[in-house]
Design a protein around this motif. Structure first.
Motif, PDB file in Angstrom:
ATOM      1  N   UNK A  99       0.835  -1.201   0.000  1.00 37.23           N
ATOM      2  CA  UNK A  99       0.000   0.000   0.000  1.00 37.23           C
ATOM      3  C   UNK A  99       0.871   1.252   0.000  1.00 37.23           C
ATOM      4  N   UNK A 100       2.047   1.175   0.640  1.00 39.40           N
ATOM      5  CA  UNK A 100       2.965   2.321   0.659  1.00 39.40           C
ATOM      6  C   UNK A 100       3.731   2.466  -0.652  1.00 39.40           C
ATOM      7  N   UNK A 101       4.163   1.332  -1.206  1.00 39.61           N
ATOM      8  CA  UNK A 101       5.104   1.382  -2.331  1.00 39.61           C
ATOM      9  C   UNK A 101       4.455   1.115  -3.692  1.00 39.61           C
ATOM     10  N   UNK A 115      10.773  -4.432   0.099  1.00 39.05           N
ATOM     11  CA  UNK A 115      10.317  -3.194  -0.538  1.00 39.05           C
ATOM     12  C   UNK A 115      10.911  -1.966   0.147  1.00 39.05           C
ATOM     13  N   UNK A 116      10.952  -1.986   1.478  1.00 44.47           N
ATOM     14  CA  UNK A 116      11.558  -0.853   2.194  1.00 44.47           C
ATOM     15  C   UNK A 116      13.042  -0.736   1.863  1.00 44.47           C
ATOM     16  N   UNK A 117      13.729  -1.875   1.758  1.00 43.81           N
ATOM     17  CA  UNK A 117      15.162  -1.858   1.443  1.00 43.81           C
ATOM     18  C   UNK A 117      15.410  -1.286   0.043  1.00 43.81           C
ATOM     19  N   UNK A 118      14.647  -1.764  -0.938  1.00 41.30           N
ATOM     20  CA  UNK A 118      14.842  -1.300  -2.319  1.00 41.30           C
ATOM     21  C   UNK A 118      14.577   0.200  -2.410  1.00 41.30           C
ATOM     22  N   UNK A 119      13.518   0.651  -1.757  1.00 42.94           N
ATOM     23  CA  UNK A 119      13.206   2.085  -1.754  1.00 42.94           C
ATOM     24  C   UNK A 119      14.324   2.872  -1.089  1.00 42.94           C
ATOM     25  N   UNK A 120      14.817   2.370   0.045  1.00 44.81           N
ATOM     26  CA  UNK A 120      15.866   3.077   0.764  1.00 44.81           C
ATOM     27  C   UNK A 120      17.162   3.172  -0.005  1.00 44.81           C
ATOM     28  N   UNK A 121      17.450   2.178  -0.841  1.00 52.37           N
ATOM     29  CA  UNK A 121      18.673   2.181  -1.640  1.00 52.37           C
ATOM     30  C   UNK A 121      18.530   2.984  -2.930  1.00 52.37           C
TER      31      UNK A 121
END
Length: 335
Positions: free
Chosen positions: A60-62, A216-222
Motif C-alpha cells: 500500500x505504501x510502495x 520493498x523498504x530496502x529497495x526504496x531506501x537504496x
C-alpha cells in the motif's frame, strides 16, 4: 476470501494426507514427531497471517495497485501451506497435486539456486561493431565514435561478464514464495529488478510466506527499482515489458540477465517470448538520420504547397469536423 479484518491464511495441508500423497504410511512410532509438526504448523499459520498484514501494508505504501488487487483476492484453487521440522513454509497446490518446492527446506533450496545463478551464469551485454559509412550519415559517425571511446575503456574484449557485486537489471521469471529475492539482495546490488509472475495464486501465497515489507523498504531506501508484472499472457508480455524500459531507459535493455525461478507451462511460454523479442527493445529505437529525412521532406512539401489529402473525395458530413492525426506517415499512405 473474507475482508481484510477477517483474512485467514491458505489452509495448512494435513500431515496425514500429505504423507499419503507422497506414497508413505504413518506408523505408530511417528506419532510423537507428527505432534511436533502439528504444533509447528499452528505456529506457522500465525506467522503467515502476520506476514500477510505486513505485506499488504508495504505494498500500500510502495505499489498501491498490488495491495488493492490482493487484499481481498480469492485464489482460483486451494492453496495449502505446510512445513517440516525446519519450520520453512512450503506450498501444496491441491488442484495440480503439486508441491511448489520439491524440498523439505525451500529456503535452503532457493539459497542454493541463487548460489548457482551467481557462480555459473553470466549476463549478456550488447556489443556494437564499427559500421561502414559510405554516405557520411550522422547516426553512423557518432555511433562509431562512441564505440571507439567505449573500447578504449574496456578494451577489445567485450565478451559477457561475470556477475560480481552488482547488476544493472535482472528479469526474474516466476516469483514463487519469494525466498530467493531476499537471498539475491543479500549477495549483490540489483539496480532494477523485474519480477514476472504469471500465476496470481502463487504471488498471493508469497504475501503470506515472504517478508515483502523488508524487501520493498530496502529497495526504496537504496534508491533502486522493482517492477512487478502479474498475470501476463505471452501476448501481453512484450508490451508491458516495453513500458518499463520506456520509463526507466531503453539503454537498460543493452544488458540481459534472466533468472527462471521455477518451471511451469506458463513460465516456459513467457521465456520463449523473451528469447524471441527481447532484442527488439534495444534494436528498434530508430535511426537518427531517418528523423532528419522525415523533417526535411515534410518542410519541403509544406513549402511547395503539396496536397496531403486527395481533393477528389468528399467525406461524409459527420466526419468533417473530426480531427485527424497521422502517425508514421510513410509510403503506406501514398494511396
Amino acid at each position: 476470501m473474507p475482508g481484510a479484518s477477517e483474512t485467514t491464511a491458505p489452509c495448512a495441508v494435513t500431515l496425514e494426507r500429505l504423507a499419503a500423497q507422497q506414497g508413505s504410511e504413518l506408523r505408530e512410532g511417528e506419532r510423537e514427531a507428527l505432534l511436533t509438526l502439528v504444533d509447528l504448523q499452528r505456529q506457522m499459520g500465525d506467522r503467515l497471517l502476520e506476514n500477510f498484514a505486513h505485506s499488504i501494508a508495504a505494498f500500500r505504501r510502495h505499489i498501491p495497485s498490488i495491495a488493492e488487487a490482493f487484499e481481498h483476492y480469492r485464489p482460483q484453487e486451494s492453496l495449502e501451506f505446510f512445513c517440516s521440522h525446519n519450520s520453512q513454509p512450503n506450498l501444496y497446490l491441491s488442484g495440480r497435486k503439486r508441491i511448489l518446492y520439491p524440498s523439505h527446506a525451500p529456503i535452503d533450496l532457493c539459497r542454493d539456486q541463487v548460489e548457482s545463478l551467481l557462480s555459473e551464469q553470466m549476463f549478456k551485454q550488447v556489443n556494437y561493431d564499427h559500421e561502414p559509412d559510405p554516405y557520411g550519415q550522422i547516426h553512423v559517425r557518432y555511433m562509431n565514435e562512441a564505440i571507439t571511446a567505449l573500447r578504449a575503456q574496456i578494451g577489445e574484449d567485450a565478451r559477457p561478464r561475470q556477475i560480481n557485486s552488482s547488476a544493472p537489471i535482472l528479469i526474474m521469471l516466476g516469483c514463487g514464495l519469494g525466498y530467493q529475492i531476499a537471498e539475491l539482495y543479500s549477495r549483490i546490488e540489483i539496480g532494477n529488478l523485474i519480477i514476472i509472475e504469471p500465476d496470481l495464486d502463487i504471488f498471493y501465497a508469497s504475501l503470506f510466506a515472504f517478508d515483502w515489507e523488508g524487501i520493498l523498504d530496502y529497495i526504496k531506501g537504496e534508491g533502486n527499482s522493482i517492477f512487478i508484472m502479474l498475470g501476463q499472457s505471452p501476448d501481453q508480455l512484450f508490451f508491458d515489458l516495453n513500458a518499463f524500459y520506456r520509463r526507466h531507459g531503453p539503454f537498460l535493455a543493452g544488458y540481459a540477465w534472466t533468472y527462471v525461478h521455477y518451471q511451469s507451462p506458463q513460465v516456459e511460454a513467457l521465456g520463449k517470448v523473451l528469447l524471441r523479442d527481447y532484442s527488439s527493445i534495444y534494436a528498434g529505437m530508430g535511426f537518427f538520420d531517418d528523423h532528419l529525412f522525415a523533417v526535411s521532406h515534410a518542410c519541403r512539401h509544406i513549402l511547395e504547397g503539396r496536397e496531403f489529402v486527395r481533393g477528389d473525395t468528399e467525406l461524409p458530413g459527420e466526419w468533417l469536423s473530426t480531427p485527424l492525426l497521422v502517425v508514421g506517415n510513410g509510403p503506406s499512405l501514398d494511396h
